[in-house]
Design an enzyme around this catalytic site. Structure first.
Site, PDB file in Angstrom:
ATOM      1  CG  HIS A   1      -2.022  -1.078   1.036  1.00 41.77           C
ATOM      2  ND1 HIS A   1      -3.018  -1.049   0.088  1.00 41.77           N
ATOM      3  CD2 HIS A   1      -2.164  -2.259   1.706  1.00 41.77           C
ATOM      4  CE1 HIS A   1      -3.749  -2.150   0.190  1.00 41.77           C
ATOM      5  NE2 HIS A   1      -3.242  -2.900   1.156  1.00 41.77           N
TER       6      HIS A   1
ATOM      7  CD  GLN B   1      -7.045  -3.065  -2.890  1.00 36.19           C
ATOM      8  OE1 GLN B   1      -5.961  -3.633  -2.913  1.00 36.19           O
ATOM      9  NE2 GLN B   1      -8.008  -3.431  -2.089  1.00 36.19           N
TER      10      GLN B   1
END
Length: 314
Positions: free
Chosen positions: A199, A248
Site C-alpha cells: 500500500h 487500492q
C-alpha cells in the site's frame, strides 16, 4: 438489525488455521476448486505449512481469499441470513467482492495470485518492509515518516485503529521512522515479518500491471452493498470497482474511517469472516461502546453459534 461482514487480509494466516473445518464439505470443495486454479494443494499447505511459505505474498493472498470465501460459503449453507454490507481489509476487498457476487471466485483466485507476484517483484528482496507503530496519533506517525524519508520512501499505509498505524517503504527508512516514532513517545515501533511494502507508493508499478490484468475481468454490480477501505465509500458500478482495485494497491487502508462509516449507516453487528480475529480486535478499539455486537467466524463451531444468535436477535 443491520449486519456487516468484514474480511481479513494478509497477517491473519497461520499453519493449521482451517483445521476445524476439515469435515465441512463446502470448505474442502472451495479449497479444491482453488487448488485446481493454482496448480498446488492449497489445503495441504494451509494445514502443514511451513509458516515461511505461508508468509510469501504470492501464496498468502490466494490463501486468505480462499479461506474467507470458504467461510462465507459455509455461512451461506448454514443460514439464510445475509449481511446488508460487506467490506474487506486490503486483500479482503477481493473476498468481499466475491461474496457480493461481483467477481467470479476462480477468476479472483488467479487475480490475487498475480497481484501477489507483481507486489513481490516490485521491490528487490530485502529492500522493503512494513512496521507497526503503537501509541501515536495518525498525524504524529505521518510526521515521523516525513522526517525519516531522507530521499527514500516511508509512508503511513494502514490506519487500523486509534493509535495503531502501520508504515511501509524502504527498510532503512522504516528503521529510521521507528526510531523517530519512539523518540516521539510511541509505546512500540516494531518491524513486521513482511518483505513487501504493501500500500505504499512503491507499489505503483505493480498497480499498473494489475490494472492491465483487471481490464478483461468480468465484474458485476454487487448483490450486497460494498464499502471500500480505500476511502470509506460505497461502490456499485463495475467500472468504478475496477478502478478501485487498481488504486487500492498503492493507497493506504483507512480501516478506522471505513468502520466509522459503516456505523454511521446504523450497522449494529459486525461479523469477521475468515481465519483469526484481527478485525474483531480492531473493531473493539475503534468502537468502545457496548451498543454494537462483534463476532468472528474463525472456526467451524462459531458458525452455528453466531447464526443462532443473530436469528434470535433479528
Amino acid at each position: 438489525m443491520s449486519v456487516a461482514f468484514v474480511f481479513p487480509g494478509q497477517g491473519s494466516q497461520s499453519v493449521g488455521m482451517m483445521a476445524t473445518w476439515a469435515e465441512t464439505a463446502v470448505v474442502r470443495e472451495t479449497f479444491a476448486e482453488a487448488s485446481a486454479v493454482l496448480g498446488y494443494d492449497l489445503w495441504a499447505l494451509a494445514e502443514q505449512g511451513p509458516s515461511e511459505q505461508l508468509a510469501l505474498t504470492e501464496i498468502t493472498q490466494p490463501l486468505m481469499l480462499v479461506a474467507g470465501v470458504a467461510c462465507w460459503r459455509a455461512w451461506s449453507a448454514t443460514t439464510e441470513l445475509k449481511p446488508r454490507w460487506v467490506a474487506g481489509h486490503s486483500l479482503g476487498e477481493f473476498t468481499a467482492l466475491v461474496a457480493a457476487g461481483t467477481m467470479d471466485f476462480r477468476e479472483a483466485v488467479d487475480i490475487v495470485r498475480f497481484r501477489g507476484e507483481v507486489m513481490r517483484d516490485a521491490v528487490p528482496a530485502g529492500e522493503g518492509g512494513m512496521a507497526a507503530v503503537l501509541g501515536l496519533s495518525d498525524e504524529e506517525v505521518i510526521q515521523a515518516c516525513v522526517q525519516a524519508a531522507q530521499g527514500e520512501i516511508v509512508e503511513a499505509v494502514n490506519f487500523n485503529a486509534p493509535s495503531q498505524v502501520v508504515i511501509a517503504g524502504h527498510r532503512t527508512a522504516l528503521q529510521r521512522a521507528a526510531e523517530i516514532a519512539k523518540s516521539m513517545g510511541a509505546k512500540r515501533a516494531l518491524m513486521l515479518p513482511i518483505s513487501v511494502p504493501c500500500h505504499s507508493s512503491l507499489m505503483q508499478g505493480a498497480a499498473e500491471q494489475l490494472r492491465e490484468r483487471l481490464a478483461n475481468v468480468l465484474l458485476r454490480v454487487p448483490s450486497i452493498r460494498f464499502m471500500s477501505s480505500v476511502d470509506a465509500k460505497e461502490y456499485q458500478e463495475p467500472e468504478s470497482i475496477r478502478d478501485l482495485l487498481y488504486r487500492q494497491l498503492a493507497s493506504p487502508v483507512r480501516w478506522v474511517r471505513t468502520m466509522e462509516a459503516l456505523m454511521e449507516t446504523e450497522v449494529s453487528v459486525t461479523v469477521e469472516c475468515g481465519p483469526g480475529k484481527v478485525l474483531v480486535g480492531l473493531q473493539k478499539r475503534i468502537d468502545r461502546s457496548a451498543e454494537r455486537m462483534v463476532y468472528a467466524l474463525d472456526d467451524a463451531a462459531s458458525m452455528s453459534t453466531v447464526a443462532q444468535t443473530l436469528a434470535i436477535s433479528a
